[in-house]
Design a protein around this motif. Structure first.
Motif, PDB file in Angstrom:
ATOM      1  N   LEU A 130      -3.475  -2.804  65.675  1.00  0.00           N
ATOM      2  CA  LEU A 130      -4.725  -2.297  65.114  1.00  0.00           C
ATOM      3  C   LEU A 130      -4.671  -0.782  64.979  1.00  0.00           C
ATOM      4  O   LEU A 130      -4.227  -0.081  65.898  1.00  0.00           O
ATOM      5  N   ALA A 131      -5.147  -0.288  63.861  1.00  0.00           N
ATOM      6  CA  ALA A 131      -5.240   1.151  63.640  1.00  0.00           C
ATOM      7  C   ALA A 131      -6.559   1.654  64.215  1.00  0.00           C
ATOM      8  O   ALA A 131      -7.504   0.875  64.434  1.00  0.00           O
ATOM      9  N   ALA A 132      -6.647   2.944  64.446  1.00  0.00           N
ATOM     10  CA  ALA A 132      -7.839   3.540  65.057  1.00  0.00           C
ATOM     11  C   ALA A 132      -9.104   3.276  64.239  1.00  0.00           C
ATOM     12  O   ALA A 132     -10.197   3.188  64.806  1.00  0.00           O
ATOM     13  N   ASP A 133      -8.965   3.103  62.927  1.00  0.00           N
ATOM     14  CA  ASP A 133     -10.148   2.893  62.088  1.00  0.00           C
ATOM     15  C   ASP A 133     -10.502   1.415  61.891  1.00  0.00           C
ATOM     16  O   ASP A 133     -11.409   1.087  61.129  1.00  0.00           O
ATOM     17  N   GLU A 134      -9.811   0.510  62.609  1.00  0.00           N
ATOM     18  CA  GLU A 134     -10.109  -0.911  62.501  1.00  0.00           C
ATOM     19  C   GLU A 134     -11.000  -1.337  63.664  1.00  0.00           C
ATOM     20  O   GLU A 134     -10.744  -0.985  64.815  1.00  0.00           O
ATOM     21  N   ALA A 135     -12.030  -2.122  63.336  1.00  0.00           N
ATOM     22  CA  ALA A 135     -12.922  -2.638  64.376  1.00  0.00           C
ATOM     23  C   ALA A 135     -12.159  -3.651  65.217  1.00  0.00           C
ATOM     24  O   ALA A 135     -11.666  -4.644  64.702  1.00  0.00           O
ATOM     25  N   GLY A 136     -12.038  -3.369  66.500  1.00  0.00           N
ATOM     26  CA  GLY A 136     -11.349  -4.296  67.376  1.00  0.00           C
ATOM     27  C   GLY A 136     -10.827  -3.636  68.629  1.00  0.00           C
ATOM     28  O   GLY A 136     -10.978  -2.437  68.837  1.00  0.00           O
ATOM     29  N   VAL A 137     -10.206  -4.473  69.459  1.00  0.00           N
ATOM     30  CA  VAL A 137      -9.658  -4.038  70.732  1.00  0.00           C
ATOM     31  C   VAL A 137      -8.301  -4.697  70.944  1.00  0.00           C
ATOM     32  O   VAL A 137      -8.003  -5.735  70.350  1.00  0.00           O
ATOM     33  N   THR A 138      -7.513  -4.102  71.787  1.00  0.00           N
ATOM     34  CA  THR A 138      -6.240  -4.684  72.199  1.00  0.00           C
ATOM     35  C   THR A 138      -6.361  -5.063  73.665  1.00  0.00           C
ATOM     36  O   THR A 138      -6.802  -4.257  74.484  1.00  0.00           O
ATOM     37  N   ILE A 139      -5.977  -6.305  73.969  1.00  0.00           N
ATOM     38  CA  ILE A 139      -6.060  -6.800  75.345  1.00  0.00           C
ATOM     39  C   ILE A 139      -4.704  -7.369  75.737  1.00  0.00           C
ATOM     40  O   ILE A 139      -4.108  -8.143  74.982  1.00  0.00           O
ATOM     41  N   ASP A 140      -4.221  -6.994  76.916  1.00  0.00           N
ATOM     42  CA  ASP A 140      -2.951  -7.481  77.444  1.00  0.00           C
ATOM     43  C   ASP A 140      -3.116  -8.942  77.863  1.00  0.00           C
ATOM     44  O   ASP A 140      -4.036  -9.285  78.599  1.00  0.00           O
ATOM     45  N   ILE A 141      -2.200  -9.792  77.409  1.00  0.00           N
ATOM     46  CA  ILE A 141      -2.302 -11.224  77.683  1.00  0.00           C
ATOM     47  C   ILE A 141      -1.687 -11.638  79.005  1.00  0.00           C
ATOM     48  O   ILE A 141      -1.762 -12.810  79.373  1.00  0.00           O
ATOM     49  N   ASP A 142      -1.083 -10.712  79.718  1.00  0.00           N
ATOM     50  CA  ASP A 142      -0.436 -11.082  80.982  1.00  0.00           C
ATOM     51  C   ASP A 142      -1.472 -11.148  82.102  1.00  0.00           C
ATOM     52  O   ASP A 142      -1.397 -10.433  83.104  1.00  0.00           O
ATOM     53  N   GLN A 143      -2.480 -11.992  81.885  1.00  0.00           N
ATOM     54  CA  GLN A 143      -3.552 -12.243  82.841  1.00  0.00           C
ATOM     55  C   GLN A 143      -4.156 -13.598  82.478  1.00  0.00           C
ATOM     56  O   GLN A 143      -3.795 -14.198  81.473  1.00  0.00           O
ATOM     57  N   SER A 144      -5.086 -14.069  83.267  1.00  0.00           N
ATOM     58  CA  SER A 144      -5.658 -15.394  83.032  1.00  0.00           C
ATOM     59  C   SER A 144      -6.515 -15.407  81.767  1.00  0.00           C
ATOM     60  O   SER A 144      -7.011 -14.365  81.315  1.00  0.00           O
ATOM     61  N   VAL A 145      -6.710 -16.604  81.225  1.00  0.00           N
ATOM     62  CA  VAL A 145      -7.578 -16.783  80.067  1.00  0.00           C
ATOM     63  C   VAL A 145      -8.972 -16.253  80.380  1.00  0.00           C
ATOM     64  O   VAL A 145      -9.560 -15.501  79.587  1.00  0.00           O
ATOM     65  N   ASP A 146      -9.505 -16.625  81.538  1.00  0.00           N
ATOM     66  CA  ASP A 146     -10.841 -16.164  81.924  1.00  0.00           C
ATOM     67  C   ASP A 146     -10.924 -14.647  81.994  1.00  0.00           C
ATOM     68  O   ASP A 146     -11.926 -14.059  81.586  1.00  0.00           O
ATOM     69  N   ASP A 147      -9.864 -14.007  82.489  1.00  0.00           N
ATOM     70  CA  ASP A 147      -9.872 -12.543  82.586  1.00  0.00           C
ATOM     71  C   ASP A 147      -9.818 -11.893  81.202  1.00  0.00           C
ATOM     72  O   ASP A 147     -10.479 -10.877  80.968  1.00  0.00           O
ATOM     73  N   VAL A 148      -9.052 -12.462  80.286  1.00  0.00           N
ATOM     74  CA  VAL A 148      -8.990 -11.924  78.920  1.00  0.00           C
ATOM     75  C   VAL A 148     -10.364 -12.042  78.265  1.00  0.00           C
ATOM     76  O   VAL A 148     -10.875 -11.079  77.678  1.00  0.00           O
ATOM     77  N   VAL A 149     -10.974 -13.216  78.372  1.00  0.00           N
ATOM     78  CA  VAL A 149     -12.301 -13.433  77.779  1.00  0.00           C
ATOM     79  C   VAL A 149     -13.315 -12.484  78.411  1.00  0.00           C
ATOM     80  O   VAL A 149     -14.109 -11.844  77.706  1.00  0.00           O
ATOM     81  N   GLN A 150     -13.299 -12.367  79.732  1.00  0.00           N
ATOM     82  CA  GLN A 150     -14.258 -11.488  80.415  1.00  0.00           C
ATOM     83  C   GLN A 150     -14.066 -10.040  79.993  1.00  0.00           C
ATOM     84  O   GLN A 150     -15.047  -9.306  79.809  1.00  0.00           O
ATOM     85  N   GLN A 151     -12.823  -9.610  79.847  1.00  0.00           N
ATOM     86  CA  GLN A 151     -12.557  -8.229  79.428  1.00  0.00           C
ATOM     87  C   GLN A 151     -13.192  -7.959  78.065  1.00  0.00           C
ATOM     88  O   GLN A 151     -13.811  -6.918  77.855  1.00  0.00           O
ATOM     89  N   TYR A 152     -13.072  -8.914  77.140  1.00  0.00           N
ATOM     90  CA  TYR A 152     -13.682  -8.732  75.830  1.00  0.00           C
ATOM     91  C   TYR A 152     -15.216  -8.761  75.922  1.00  0.00           C
ATOM     92  O   TYR A 152     -15.893  -7.916  75.344  1.00  0.00           O
ATOM     93  N   VAL A 153     -15.766  -9.718  76.646  1.00  0.00           N
ATOM     94  CA  VAL A 153     -17.216  -9.835  76.776  1.00  0.00           C
ATOM     95  C   VAL A 153     -17.787  -8.559  77.417  1.00  0.00           C
ATOM     96  O   VAL A 153     -18.825  -8.055  76.979  1.00  0.00           O
ATOM     97  N   ASP A 154     -17.118  -8.025  78.433  1.00  0.00           N
ATOM     98  CA  ASP A 154     -17.572  -6.778  79.064  1.00  0.00           C
ATOM     99  C   ASP A 154     -17.603  -5.640  78.054  1.00  0.00           C
ATOM    100  O   ASP A 154     -18.555  -4.858  78.014  1.00  0.00           O
ATOM    101  N   GLN A 155     -16.575  -5.552  77.229  1.00  0.00           N
ATOM    102  CA  GLN A 155     -16.513  -4.481  76.230  1.00  0.00           C
ATOM    103  C   GLN A 155     -17.599  -4.684  75.177  1.00  0.00           C
ATOM    104  O   GLN A 155     -18.250  -3.736  74.760  1.00  0.00           O
ATOM    105  N   LEU A 156     -17.815  -5.925  74.767  1.00  0.00           N
ATOM    106  CA  LEU A 156     -18.863  -6.225  73.782  1.00  0.00           C
ATOM    107  C   LEU A 156     -20.228  -5.855  74.328  1.00  0.00           C
ATOM    108  O   LEU A 156     -21.043  -5.220  73.629  1.00  0.00           O
TER     109      LEU A 156
END
Length: 160
Positions: A128-154
């Protein structure tokens, strides 16, 4: 978004459930010719991807109140094509090392995308480029942790 084996379908389904919105997997939008080509170990070209990306973008546009779609969307121009249909789309780049992803791919028998195409996926990937809406999340963690990280940011974005 992310390379094959990054967890797009698993994370996408879990996120959609958490947000209580519809979920679709872009793999289900591929025409038979694309699946046959990938199954034979040949990467898709842009001509192969065009109609597929349009179908994915149209599905997103048909869900203006929110939805989750798992889609590789590896290049900026692919993401731009999706945004042409659904301008408010936000991307979650599920990022991980080649080693982590290769191990995951080895554990999913019967998928049409062979592990032999992983290098071509990484070669095509444009983060993703700086001008694109979105986030980068490292997948080397549990599914629940990835989802929670996104929900927290949202949640944080909604309160700022």
């Amino acid at each position: 978004m992310g390379v094959s084996g990054s967890g797009k379908s698993t994370i996408g389904a879990a996120l959609a459930q958490r947000l209580r919105v519809p979920f679709a997997d872009a793999d289900d939008f591929h025409p038979a010719a694309n699946i046959a080509k990938m199954s034979a170990g040949h990467p898709l070209n842009d001509a192969d991807r065009g109609p597929w990306l349009d179908a994915v973008g149209e599905w997103l546009a048909a869900h203006p109140d929110g939805a989750v779609m798992s889609c590789s969307a590896l290049r900026r121009d692919y993401r731009d094509r999706l945004r042409h249909h659904a301008s408010r789309v936000e991307f979650i780049h599920l990022a991980g090392s080649r080693e982590v992803i290769a191990a995951r791919m080895a554990g999913r028998p019967g998928h049409f995308m062979p592990a032999s195409l992983l290098d071509s996926q990484f070669a095509t990937l444009e983060p993703l480029a700086a001008d694109e809406a979105g986030v980068t999340i490292d997948i080397d963690q549990s599914v629940d942790d990835v989802v929670q990280q996104y929900v927290d940011q949202l949640t944080e974005e909604q309160h700022s």
